[in-house]
Design a protein around this motif. Structure first.
Motif, PDB file in Angstrom:
ATOM      1  N   PRO A  56       0.210  -1.487  -0.210  1.00  0.00           N
ATOM      2  CA  PRO A  56       0.060  -0.095   0.089  1.00  0.00           C
ATOM      3  C   PRO A  56       1.188   1.193  -0.068  1.00  0.00           C
ATOM      4  N   ARG A  57       1.639   1.473   0.518  1.00  0.00           N
ATOM      5  CA  ARG A  57       2.483   2.231   0.721  1.00  0.00           C
ATOM      6  C   ARG A  57       3.497   2.905  -0.604  1.00  0.00           C
ATOM      7  N   PHE A  58       3.711   1.864  -1.625  1.00  0.00           N
ATOM      8  CA  PHE A  58       4.411   2.092  -2.681  1.00  0.00           C
ATOM      9  C   PHE A  58       3.011   2.265  -3.546  1.00  0.00           C
ATOM     10  N   ARG A  59       1.469   1.897  -3.800  1.00  0.00           N
ATOM     11  CA  ARG A  59       0.648   2.383  -4.326  1.00  0.00           C
ATOM     12  C   ARG A  59       0.150   3.596  -4.596  1.00  0.00           C
ATOM     13  N   ALA A  60       0.197   4.263  -2.777  1.00  0.00           N
ATOM     14  CA  ALA A  60      -0.275   5.657  -2.216  1.00  0.00           C
ATOM     15  C   ALA A  60       0.445   6.996  -2.990  1.00  0.00           C
ATOM     16  N   LEU A  61       1.776   6.241  -3.305  1.00  0.00           N
ATOM     17  CA  LEU A  61       3.552   6.703  -3.881  1.00  0.00           C
ATOM     18  C   LEU A  61       3.438   7.283  -5.437  1.00  0.00           C
ATOM     19  N   ASP A  62       2.837   6.257  -5.364  1.00  0.00           N
ATOM     20  CA  ASP A  62       2.702   5.929  -7.208  1.00  0.00           C
ATOM     21  C   ASP A  62       1.593   6.962  -7.085  1.00  0.00           C
ATOM     22  N   TRP A  63       0.469   7.013  -6.857  1.00  0.00           N
ATOM     23  CA  TRP A  63      -0.852   7.530  -7.434  1.00  0.00           C
ATOM     24  C   TRP A  63      -0.466   9.007  -7.330  1.00  0.00           C
ATOM     25  N   ILE A  64       0.301   9.145  -6.203  1.00  0.00           N
ATOM     26  CA  ILE A  64       0.502  11.095  -5.901  1.00  0.00           C
ATOM     27  C   ILE A  64       1.285  11.462  -7.009  1.00  0.00           C
ATOM     28  N   VAL A  65       2.646  10.170  -7.041  1.00  0.00           N
ATOM     29  CA  VAL A  65       3.284  10.912  -8.379  1.00  0.00           C
ATOM     30  C   VAL A  65       2.555  10.560  -9.701  1.00  0.00           C
ATOM     31  N   ASN A  66       2.305   9.831  -9.785  1.00  0.00           N
ATOM     32  CA  ASN A  66       1.790   9.104 -11.355  1.00  0.00           C
ATOM     33  C   ASN A  66       0.813   9.697 -11.880  1.00  0.00           C
ATOM     34  N   THR A  67      -0.723   9.713 -10.344  1.00  0.00           N
ATOM     35  CA  THR A  67      -1.785   9.922 -11.049  1.00  0.00           C
ATOM     36  C   THR A  67      -2.751  11.099 -11.029  1.00  0.00           C
ATOM     37  N   ASP A  68      -2.250  11.219  -9.169  1.00  0.00           N
ATOM     38  CA  ASP A  68      -2.840  12.370  -8.633  1.00  0.00           C
ATOM     39  C   ASP A  68      -2.483  13.655  -9.881  1.00  0.00           C
ATOM     40  N   LYS A  69      -4.168  14.514 -10.290  1.00  0.00           N
ATOM     41  CA  LYS A  69      -4.138  15.586 -11.343  1.00  0.00           C
ATOM     42  C   LYS A  69      -3.829  17.057 -10.027  1.00  0.00           C
ATOM     43  N   ARG A 106     -16.590   5.879  -1.534  1.00  0.00           N
ATOM     44  CA  ARG A 106     -15.605   5.741  -1.918  1.00  0.00           C
ATOM     45  C   ARG A 106     -14.908   7.363  -1.428  1.00  0.00           C
ATOM     46  N   PHE A 107     -16.244   8.249  -0.969  1.00  0.00           N
ATOM     47  CA  PHE A 107     -16.741   9.778  -0.096  1.00  0.00           C
ATOM     48  C   PHE A 107     -14.870  10.600  -1.003  1.00  0.00           C
ATOM     49  N   ASN A 108     -15.075  10.424  -2.230  1.00  0.00           N
ATOM     50  CA  ASN A 108     -14.275  11.185  -2.806  1.00  0.00           C
ATOM     51  C   ASN A 108     -12.945  11.092  -2.840  1.00  0.00           C
ATOM     52  N   PHE A 109     -12.695  10.174  -2.539  1.00  0.00           N
ATOM     53  CA  PHE A 109     -11.243   9.667  -2.083  1.00  0.00           C
ATOM     54  C   PHE A 109     -10.415   9.352  -3.414  1.00  0.00           C
ATOM     55  N   LEU A 110      -9.238   9.767  -3.670  1.00  0.00           N
ATOM     56  CA  LEU A 110      -8.540   9.472  -4.589  1.00  0.00           C
ATOM     57  C   LEU A 110      -9.017  10.464  -6.040  1.00  0.00           C
ATOM     58  N   SER A 111      -9.889  11.234  -5.753  1.00  0.00           N
ATOM     59  CA  SER A 111     -10.170  12.264  -6.431  1.00  0.00           C
ATOM     60  C   SER A 111      -8.904  13.238  -6.985  1.00  0.00           C
ATOM     61  N   GLU A 112      -9.593  14.155  -7.500  1.00  0.00           N
ATOM     62  CA  GLU A 112      -7.944  15.477  -7.869  1.00  0.00           C
ATOM     63  C   GLU A 112      -8.405  16.741  -6.975  1.00  0.00           C
ATOM     64  N   ASP A 113      -9.476  16.588  -5.861  1.00  0.00           N
ATOM     65  CA  ASP A 113      -9.915  17.534  -5.352  1.00  0.00           C
ATOM     66  C   ASP A 113      -9.710  17.729  -3.728  1.00  0.00           C
ATOM     67  N   ASN A 114      -9.097  19.026  -3.300  1.00  0.00           N
ATOM     68  CA  ASN A 114      -8.164  18.892  -2.148  1.00  0.00           C
ATOM     69  C   ASN A 114      -8.226  17.544  -1.228  1.00  0.00           C
ATOM     70  N   GLU A 115      -7.864  17.745  -0.846  1.00  0.00           N
ATOM     71  CA  GLU A 115      -8.372  16.317   0.345  1.00  0.00           C
ATOM     72  C   GLU A 115      -9.521  16.397   1.537  1.00  0.00           C
ATOM     73  N   CYS A 116      -9.427  17.947   1.929  1.00  0.00           N
ATOM     74  CA  CYS A 116     -10.756  18.518   2.509  1.00  0.00           C
ATOM     75  C   CYS A 116     -11.746  18.305   2.095  1.00  0.00           C
ATOM     76  N   ASN A 117     -12.182  17.973   0.881  1.00  0.00           N
ATOM     77  CA  ASN A 117     -13.352  17.341   0.041  1.00  0.00           C
ATOM     78  C   ASN A 117     -13.362  16.160  -0.286  1.00  0.00           C
ATOM     79  N   TRP A 118     -12.715  14.767   1.001  1.00  0.00           N
ATOM     80  CA  TRP A 118     -12.909  13.909   0.893  1.00  0.00           C
ATOM     81  C   TRP A 118     -14.076  12.462   1.435  1.00  0.00           C
ATOM     82  N   GLY A 119     -14.992  14.014   1.695  1.00  0.00           N
ATOM     83  CA  GLY A 119     -15.876  13.503   2.624  1.00  0.00           C
ATOM     84  C   GLY A 119     -17.356  13.858   1.490  1.00  0.00           C
ATOM     85  N   ASP A 120     -18.883  13.352   2.787  1.00  0.00           N
ATOM     86  CA  ASP A 120     -19.929  13.549   2.571  1.00  0.00           C
ATOM     87  C   ASP A 120     -20.748  13.605   3.564  1.00  0.00           C
TER      88      ASP A 120
END
Length: 297
Positions: A56-69, A106-120
């Motif tokens: 999970p740590r590599f997957r999280a880092l990889d998402w931040i680097v290569n996918t996160d808009k 999913r509560f908007n997790f891993l969207s391009e939004d500010n992480e403070c908006n990862w909720g509902d």
């Protein structure tokens, strides 16, 4: 001949662009890793982000680097805390089954939004004495809630089919996290001792999971937590001890440990809900309909 030369030229240009992109990605990977590596335990940083392990740590880092808009810069010390905060929430997602699409919402997790908006907002559900579930009428924030400075103060992911282990990196949110509610999931492993660093924590709900081991002594030292009367820590028992429903009194008179044995033994309490969907709270008078609730023994 001219056509062949043009095709070769385009292919060479494509290869150069690809190499340049790979070089830029590798450079960003190294820069972001340098920012989040201090969150690792001693001796863990070198192996935690190993691609071959696919953890999970590599997957999280990889998402931040290569996918996160959002593409938060890794070279600005003033916002390094935001990059770490976003990484930690991404790590929580991958550590608890989000990457395998196990979460109910999913509560908007891993969207391009500010992480403070990862909720509902969502209606809460509570168990009653008869063992049935009752829908409460009040809306409560779920997912992530931040304070005025943009730092995470609430993580509420109860009854959301989380499975896996709790990442110790959550302890980095020590200056802001006030409530951690992961009640009613299928989390396993132990409660990280690093959680004792969450000095602003006032409420924590971990009951009805599949946790093992002992309750960390460090958590008893958190001042706001010891003053709270609404904290529930549960399922910190072994399957051999799991014979009756038990209430354990903790070392602190204001904190109780509630063990739901029928859940920790089966390691499952799955609730499938008729939900209106993210961002669409159900109107008052139209409560969620519980379609199914299974207990595996």
């Amino acid at each position: 001949i001219l056509g062949l030369q043009r095709r070769r030229g385009k292919q060479q240009e494509s290869n150069q662009n690809s190499a340049s992109a790979n070089s830029a990605s590798a450079k960003r990977f190294k820069a972001v890793k340098a920012v989040v590596a201090p969150l690792s335990r001693e001796g863990e940083a070198d192996s935690a982000f190993d691609e071959d392990k696919g953890g999970p740590r590599f997957r999280a880092l990889d998402w931040i680097v290569n996918t996160d808009k959002a593409r938060l810069p890794a070279d600005d010390p003033a916002i390094a805390w935001r990059l770490r905060q976003r990484y930690i929430l991404t790590l929580l997602y991958f550590s608890t089954g989000g990457g395998e699409e196990r979460w109910i919402e999913r509560f908007n997790f891993l969207s391009e939004d500010n992480e403070c908006n990862w909720g509902d907002l969502a209606y809460d559900v509570a168990a009653v004495d008869s063992g049935k579930l009752k829908v409460l009428e009040s809306l409560r924030p779920r997912g992530v809630v931040c304070d005025d400075e943009g730092r995470v103060k609430i993580i509420g992911l109860w009854w959301n089919n989380l499975s896996g282990t709790l990442p110790h990196e959550l302890s980095y949110l020590s200056e802001s996290l006030q409530l951690l509610n992961l009640y009613g999931n299928s989390l396993s492993g132990t409660i990280p001792s690093e959680f004792g660093k969450l000095t602003e924590l006032a409420e924590i709900f971990l009951s009805e999971n599949c946790l093992s081991g002992t309750f960390p002594e460090s958590l008893y030292e958190i001042p706001h937590l010891s003053e709270s009367s609404g904290n529930a820590f549960g399922s910190i028992i072994t399957s051999e001890q799991c014979s009756t429903h038990t209430v354990h009194q903790s070392k602190l008179p204001h904190i109780f440990v509630r063990v739901a044995c029928f859940l920790c033994c089966g390691c499952a309490a799955i609730m499938i809900r008729d939900s209106p969907g993210p961002g669409k709270p159900r109107p008052p008078g139209e409560p969620e309909r519980i379609l199914q609730r299974n207990q595996n023994s």
